[in-house]
Motif scaffolding. Structure first.
Motif, mmCIF file in Angstrom:
data_model
loop_
_atom_site.group_PDB
_atom_site.id
_atom_site.type_symbol
_atom_site.label_atom_id
_atom_site.label_comp_id
_atom_site.label_asym_id
_atom_site.label_seq_id
_atom_site.Cartn_x
_atom_site.Cartn_y
_atom_site.Cartn_z
ATOM 1 N N ARG A 135 11.153 4.687 -5.675
ATOM 2 C CA ARG A 135 11.513 6.084 -5.570
ATOM 3 C C ARG A 135 10.707 6.836 -4.501
ATOM 4 O O ARG A 135 11.134 7.900 -4.053
ATOM 5 C CB ARG A 135 11.331 6.787 -6.906
ATOM 6 N N ILE A 136 9.560 6.292 -4.095
ATOM 7 C CA ILE A 136 8.744 7.003 -3.103
ATOM 8 C C ILE A 136 9.447 6.958 -1.759
ATOM 9 O O ILE A 136 9.738 5.889 -1.220
ATOM 10 C CB ILE A 136 7.342 6.374 -2.978
ATOM 11 N N SER A 137 9.734 8.136 -1.208
ATOM 12 C CA SER A 137 10.536 8.187 0.009
ATOM 13 C C SER A 137 9.807 8.787 1.199
ATOM 14 O O SER A 137 10.257 8.654 2.336
ATOM 15 C CB SER A 137 11.809 8.989 -0.255
ATOM 16 N N GLN A 138 8.709 9.464 0.958
ATOM 17 C CA GLN A 138 8.055 10.214 2.035
ATOM 18 C C GLN A 138 6.552 10.039 1.923
ATOM 19 O O GLN A 138 5.959 10.249 0.857
ATOM 20 C CB GLN A 138 8.437 11.695 1.899
ATOM 21 N N LEU A 139 5.925 9.635 3.048
ATOM 22 C CA LEU A 139 4.483 9.402 3.018
ATOM 23 C C LEU A 139 3.772 10.060 4.199
ATOM 24 O O LEU A 139 2.582 9.880 4.378
ATOM 25 C CB LEU A 139 4.189 7.893 3.040
ATOM 26 N N SER A 140 4.487 10.835 4.983
ATOM 27 C CA SER A 140 3.852 11.381 6.176
ATOM 28 C C SER A 140 2.723 12.336 5.809
ATOM 29 O O SER A 140 2.846 13.146 4.887
ATOM 30 C CB SER A 140 4.876 12.085 7.068
ATOM 31 N N TYR A 141 1.613 12.200 6.511
ATOM 32 C CA TYR A 141 0.400 12.987 6.303
ATOM 33 C C TYR A 141 -0.116 12.919 4.866
ATOM 34 O O TYR A 141 -0.857 13.794 4.435
ATOM 35 C CB TYR A 141 0.629 14.450 6.704
ATOM 36 N N ALA A 142 0.258 11.903 4.140
ATOM 37 C CA ALA A 142 -0.097 11.816 2.717
ATOM 38 C C ALA A 142 -1.609 11.890 2.500
ATOM 39 O O ALA A 142 -2.106 12.670 1.713
ATOM 40 C CB ALA A 142 0.471 10.551 2.107
ATOM 41 N N PHE A 143 -2.354 11.061 3.217
ATOM 42 C CA PHE A 143 -3.798 10.988 3.024
ATOM 43 C C PHE A 143 -4.537 11.376 4.303
ATOM 44 O O PHE A 143 -5.713 11.072 4.481
ATOM 45 C CB PHE A 143 -4.187 9.577 2.564
ATOM 46 N N ASN A 144 -3.834 12.052 5.158
ATOM 47 C CA ASN A 144 -4.388 12.468 6.430
ATOM 48 C C ASN A 144 -5.459 13.529 6.237
ATOM 49 O O ASN A 144 -5.270 14.462 5.455
ATOM 50 C CB ASN A 144 -3.255 13.033 7.285
ATOM 51 N N SER A 161 8.574 0.509 -0.162
ATOM 52 C CA SER A 161 9.669 -0.125 0.573
ATOM 53 C C SER A 161 10.799 0.837 0.941
ATOM 54 O O SER A 161 11.618 0.531 1.796
ATOM 55 C CB SER A 161 10.230 -1.293 -0.230
ATOM 56 N N ASN A 162 10.862 1.999 0.307
ATOM 57 C CA ASN A 162 11.895 2.978 0.651
ATOM 58 C C ASN A 162 11.343 4.213 1.363
ATOM 59 O O ASN A 162 12.064 5.201 1.529
ATOM 60 C CB ASN A 162 12.630 3.437 -0.616
ATOM 61 N N VAL A 163 10.099 4.123 1.803
ATOM 62 C CA VAL A 163 9.510 5.256 2.527
ATOM 63 C C VAL A 163 10.096 5.316 3.931
ATOM 64 O O VAL A 163 10.091 4.332 4.658
ATOM 65 C CB VAL A 163 7.981 5.117 2.589
ATOM 66 N N SER A 187 11.606 0.390 5.560
ATOM 67 C CA SER A 187 12.583 1.491 5.652
ATOM 68 C C SER A 187 12.122 2.603 6.579
ATOM 69 O O SER A 187 12.810 3.623 6.704
ATOM 70 C CB SER A 187 12.839 2.088 4.261
ATOM 71 N N SER A 188 11.004 2.397 7.238
ATOM 72 C CA SER A 188 10.419 3.510 7.978
ATOM 73 C C SER A 188 10.743 3.467 9.463
ATOM 74 O O SER A 188 10.656 2.429 10.111
ATOM 75 C CB SER A 188 8.895 3.515 7.808
ATOM 76 N N THR A 189 11.070 4.640 9.999
ATOM 77 C CA THR A 189 11.274 4.779 11.440
ATOM 78 C C THR A 189 10.015 5.260 12.142
ATOM 79 O O THR A 189 9.983 5.392 13.358
ATOM 80 C CB THR A 189 12.410 5.775 11.724
ATOM 81 N N SER A 209 8.089 -6.413 7.886
ATOM 82 C CA SER A 209 8.466 -5.078 7.423
ATOM 83 C C SER A 209 8.193 -3.967 8.433
ATOM 84 O O SER A 209 8.700 -2.857 8.290
ATOM 85 C CB SER A 209 7.744 -4.754 6.111
ATOM 86 N N ILE A 210 7.423 -4.265 9.472
ATOM 87 C CA ILE A 210 7.059 -3.212 10.438
ATOM 88 C C ILE A 210 8.101 -3.210 11.541
ATOM 89 O O ILE A 210 8.254 -4.185 12.283
ATOM 90 C CB ILE A 210 5.659 -3.475 11.029
#
Lengths: 272, 62
Positions: A135-144, A161-163, A187-189, A209-210
Motif C-alpha cells: 500500500r505504500i505509494s509515496q516516499l519522496s523526502y520521507a526521511f530527508n 514495491s509500489n512506491v 515501481s519508481s520513476t 528493481s532500480i
C-alpha cells in the motif's frame, strides 16, 4: 412471651442511638425499635460502601496508575510509537533512548513523514515497521533532513514495491546502515534516494528493481556487498533509454571489469 | 564456450576537469553502446565544486 419491666431511660437511649446513626428525627415505639436497628445497619452498609469506594478509587487507582506507568516506562526496552494512521512526524524531537521503533502498518503516504527531525536526538537505531501489503505509494523526502543526529542504523521493514517516488527519501548524512527488507524500487520513476547519504556502508536492493537514475556519489564507504547489491539491483534497460548510476570515485575505482561490463550490458551509464 | 562482446565508450576528464551531462558529474563516464558521448561536456573543477556546494545547501529542503 412474658411482660417485663425496664427502666424507661434505657429504652429511650436505644431510640436516641438509632436516631444518631440514621440521622433521622423519627421517634420509636418499643415495637418499632427493631426496624430502627435495621435502618442503622443499612445506612452503615451504604456509607461504608461509598466511603470505601471513593477512597479506594482515589488512592488505589491513582497510586496504581502512577506506579505502573513509572515502572513500565523504565523497563520498556525500546520506545514504541504505535499509530493506526499517521501523516507526518516532522520536527519530532527524538529524545530519550537510543532505539526507537515506529509501528505504522496502515500508512500509505510517507511524504515527509520524518523529515526535518530536529537535532539533539539520541536515537542511534530507528526501526520502521510499515505496511507489507504494497500500500505504500509515496516516499519522496520521507526521511530527508534527519541531519546532525546520532542515527547510524535504519531498519526498514516495509514493502516499497509500489512506491512511485523515492526522491531524496534517505538523505541522512550520518546514516551508515539501512537493513531490513531489501529496497524494491521497481515501481519508481525517481530513484534518487541517496544523493547525500555520505556515511552509507550497507544497503540492499531487490534484484532488477532500480529503473531510474540513482546516485551514491557522496558515499565513499560502500561495502563490497552493497556495491554488488546495487549492480544486481539495476534493471535491464536493453532497448530503453539508458539511465545513470553514479558512484563515488573511490568506489568506482574498486569495480572489476566484469562488474563494469554487467552495468554496461544492462544499458546503464556509469559515472564516478 | 560462451563469447560476450561488450561495447563501452569510456570518457575520461582531463586533469582539473569533470564531465557532466547537466545532471550527473564524474571524472570517468562509461557509456553503453546506446548512449551518446555528445551528451557530455567538461567543466572545471572549480565549477564542479561550486555545483556540489549548491547541491549541499539544498540538502534537507523540500
Amino acid at each position: 412471651m412474658a411482660k417485663k419491666a425496664y427502666e424507661e431511660s434505657n429504652i429511650a437511649n436505644i431510640a436516641v442511638a438509632v436516631r444518631e446513626k440514621t440521622g433521622s428525627n423519627q421517634t420509636y415505639k418499643t415495637s418499632e425499635m427493631p426496624s430502627g436497628v435495621n435502618e442503622v445497619y443499612e445506612k452503615g452498609c451504604v456509607d461504608g460502601y461509598n466511603d470505601g469506594y471513593t477512597k479506594g478509587d482515589s488512592e488505589g487507582y491513582d497510586k496504581g496508575y502512577d506506579t505502573g506507568y513509572e515502572e513500565g516506562f523504565n523497563s520498556a526496552p525500546p520506545d514504541y510509537l504505535q499509530f493506526s494512521e499517521a501523516a507526518k512526524f516532522s520536527n519530532l524531537n527524538l529524545f530519550g533512548k537510543s532505539v526507537l521503533v515506529l509501528d505504522i502498518p496502515l500508512v500509505s503516504n510517507y511524504y515527509q513523514i520524518l523529515s526535518q527531525v530536529t537535532t539533539n536526538t539520541t536515537v542511534e537505531h530507528l526501526t520502521i515497521n510499515g505496511a507489507k501489503d504494497g500500500r505504500i505509494s509515496q516516499l519522496s523526502y520521507a526521511f530527508n533532513g534527519i541531519q546532525d543526529t546520532t542515527l547510524k542504523r535504519f531498519t526498514v521493514n516495509c514493502d516499497f514495491s509500489n512506491v512511485g517516488n523515492f526522491d531524496n527519501a534517505f538523505n541522512i548524512r550520518g546514516l551508515e546502515i539501512i537493513d531490513g527488507i531489501p529496497i524494491d524500487m521497481s515501481s519508481s520513476t525517481n530513484c534518487n534516494a541517496f544523493a547525500a547519504t555520505m556515511s552509507l556502508r550497507e544497503v540492499r536492493f531487490a534484484p532488477l528493481s532500480i529503473k531510474a537514475r540513482i546516485s551514491f556519489g557522496q558515499a565513499p564507504n560502500l561495502s563490497n556487498g552493497t556495491i554488488q547489491s546495487i549492480i544486481d539491483g539495476l534493471a535491464d534497460l536493453t532497448g530503453e533509454t539508458a539511465q545513470t548510476l553514479t558512484l563515488h570515485k573511490e568506489v568506482g575505482a574498486k569495480l572489476t571489469d566484469e562488474q563494469k561490463a554487467v552495468i554496461t550490458v544492462k544499458n546503464w551509464i556509469l559515472a564516478y | 564456450m560462451t563469447k560476450n562482446t561488450v561495447t563501452q565508450i569510456i570518457l575520461t576528464a582531463d586533469e582539473g576537469f569533470y564531465l557532466t551531462n547537466g545532471e550527473t558529474y564524474g571524472k570517468t563516464i562509461i557509456l553503453p553502446e546506446s548512449a551518446s558521448a555528445d551528451d557530455w561536456w567538461e567543466i572545471t573543477e572549480a565549477e564542479y565544486q561550486q555545483k556540489q556546494k549548491e547541491l549541499a545547501e539544498t540538502y534537507g529542503e523540500h
